[in-house]
Motif scaffolding. Sequence first.
Motif, PDB file in Angstrom:
ATOM      1  N   GLU A  84     -30.991  35.472   2.412  1.00  8.91           N
ATOM      2  CA  GLU A  84     -32.147  34.703   1.963  1.00  8.91           C
ATOM      3  C   GLU A  84     -31.747  33.261   1.642  1.00  8.91           C
ATOM      4  N   ARG A  85     -30.612  33.092   0.954  1.00 13.93           N
ATOM      5  CA  ARG A  85     -30.147  31.748   0.604  1.00 13.93           C
ATOM      6  C   ARG A  85     -29.785  30.951   1.858  1.00 13.93           C
ATOM      7  N   SER A  87     -30.917  31.462   4.939  1.00 12.03           N
ATOM      8  CA  SER A  87     -32.156  31.187   5.680  1.00 12.03           C
ATOM      9  C   SER A  87     -32.915  30.025   5.052  1.00 12.03           C
ATOM     10  N   SER A  88     -32.910  29.966   3.725  1.00 12.07           N
ATOM     11  CA  SER A  88     -33.556  28.862   3.025  1.00 12.07           C
ATOM     12  C   SER A  88     -32.848  27.536   3.329  1.00 12.07           C
ATOM     13  N   ASP A  89     -31.513  27.562   3.319  1.00 13.27           N
ATOM     14  CA  ASP A  89     -30.745  26.354   3.664  1.00 13.27           C
ATOM     15  C   ASP A  89     -31.034  25.930   5.099  1.00 13.27           C
ATOM     16  N   ARG A  92     -34.355  24.238   5.373  1.00 18.19           N
ATOM     17  CA  ARG A  92     -34.311  22.877   4.842  1.00 18.19           C
ATOM     18  C   ARG A  92     -33.744  21.912   5.888  1.00 18.19           C
ATOM     19  N   ALA A 115     -33.936  30.098  10.986  1.00 11.03           N
ATOM     20  CA  ALA A 115     -35.118  29.342  10.560  1.00 11.03           C
ATOM     21  C   ALA A 115     -35.774  28.812  11.830  1.00 11.03           C
TER      22      ALA A 115
END
Length: 199
Positions: A84-85, A87-89, A92, A115
């Motif tokens: 999750e972290r 994928s979030s990065d 961004r 992403a």
Amino acid sequence: VNRERSVSKEEVRATLLFLLVMVALLNGMGWFMYRRATNLLEEDLGRHLVSIGKGVASALDDGAVEGLASAAILRGDREPLARERLSSDLARYLDLYELDDLTLLSPERVVLAEAGGAAAVGAEHFPLRSSRPPDLDAVIEGEAVHAPLFTLNGETFKSAYVPVLDRTGDVVAILAVDASASFLESARGLRRVLLVVSG
């Protein structure tokens, strides 16, 4: 006394031949310039994507990447928070660099995080919808590569593949970077003009 000079058939043929040769020469030069410009733009986009990929790869949490890569080898989702972290990065960076897709792959080419929506996590990644896929073995050896242009749903894209290194310099993952090459549409417009002129 005003006499008009008559033009012979040979002079007409010579003039038409000259015009035909000039049109062919100009068309050939136009095609050469079009191909050269397109190739330079494609190569430049490839280098740009490799550069972006290297920056993103170096900014990723290598501990989280290693954990995901290990979990992928075991075929389990034992690192949901890390996924999750990451994928979030990736999301961004996708927005920051205006990319179409960022995909983190294990060395076995399994999607670890992504992403952009182009790949399903846990699925095997099939590089490119291209007739000449990149050499991902070279990426595993530590070399960044970019692939030829490819078309998907009528839009042109370019991809780059960059190694993701751990603290010791070993390759633990591959970062796939995809971006639209829609700016090449203006070059295709030039090609259409050349077709009309040579037509």
